[in-house]
Design an enzyme around this catalytic site. Structure first.
Site, PDB file in Angstrom:
ATOM      1  N   GLU A  60       6.077 -11.594  13.195  1.00  0.00           N
ATOM      2  CA  GLU A  60       5.522 -12.326  14.339  1.00  0.00           C
ATOM      3  C   GLU A  60       5.688 -13.836  14.167  1.00  0.00           C
ATOM      4  OE1 GLU A  60       1.326 -12.615  16.865  1.00  0.00           O
ATOM      5  OE2 GLU A  60       1.481 -11.288  15.131  1.00  0.00           O
ATOM      6  N   ARG A  63       0.822  -1.215   0.000  1.00  0.00           N
ATOM      7  CA  ARG A  63       0.000   0.000   0.000  1.00  0.00           C
ATOM      8  C   ARG A  63       0.851   1.259   0.000  1.00  0.00           C
ATOM      9  NH1 ARG A  63      -2.667  -3.972   2.731  1.00  0.00           N
ATOM     10  NH2 ARG A  63      -1.563  -3.452   4.631  1.00  0.00           N
TER      11      ARG A  63
END
Length: 179
Positions: free
Chosen positions: A99, A62
């Protein structure tokens, strides 16, 4: 100048995406609205009024949408930082921890010349891993990083503190605590 509360109005929150407990901040609704998108681009540029930039660096994916619009407004070049294997010419790479694993981003090795002044742009700042990887890539090419600009900051995830600890200026249009 519009307030950050205006930007919040254009961002859709999707509960439990991509997993339970996550409140996903969807900026595609901001991009789809001509007034909101223009407001976001103007506000991203506001703190850098009068500053000269040679290149705007857009982080996958984005950040490409925002970076192109910001580069246009600044009359600067645009450089994409892409996921590994997406760029056709010779690249340099930087890995970072996620993560649940590791990711690598790349940039063409001739995308920025030493001493060029750059602004790094993305939609969201969470842990700061992608942004830090982009910063390291630009530093390795000798760019002068003037700042970073994001639409959304999730301060509880530590990205802002991480980038500021590197001595990098962080500008975000709005923040969501607790995400």
């Amino acid at each position: 100048m519009s307030t950050s509360a205006d930007i919040h109005h254009y961002i859709r929150t999707i509960p439990d995406f991509p997993k339970p407990g996550v409140m996903f901040r969807d900026v595609t609704t901001l991009f789809a609205d001509p007034r909101g998108f223009r407001m976001a681009i103007d506000q991203l540029l506001h703190p850098y009024s009068g500053t000269r930039f040679d290149k705007v660096i857009g982080l996958e994916a984005r950040g490409f949408i925002l970076g192109g619009a910001v580069a246009h407004q600044l009359s600067a070049g645009f450089v994409p930082v892409r996921k590994k294997g997406k760029l056709p010419a010779r690249t340099i790479a930087q890995s970072y921890t996620l993560e649940y694993g590791e990711e690598t981003v790349e940039v063409h090795d001739d995308a920025v010349e030493a001493g060029e002044r750059v602004l790094i742009v993305d939609d969201l700042l969470a842990t700061g891993g992608t942004a830090e990887a982009g910063i390291k890539l630009m530093e390795s090419l000798g760019a002068e990083i003037i700042g970073t600009a994001f639409i959304v900051d999730l301060p509880d995830l530590g990205g802002r503190a991480r980038l500021e600890a590197l001595g990098i200026e962080v500008h975000a249009l709005c923040a969501y605590a607790g995400d």
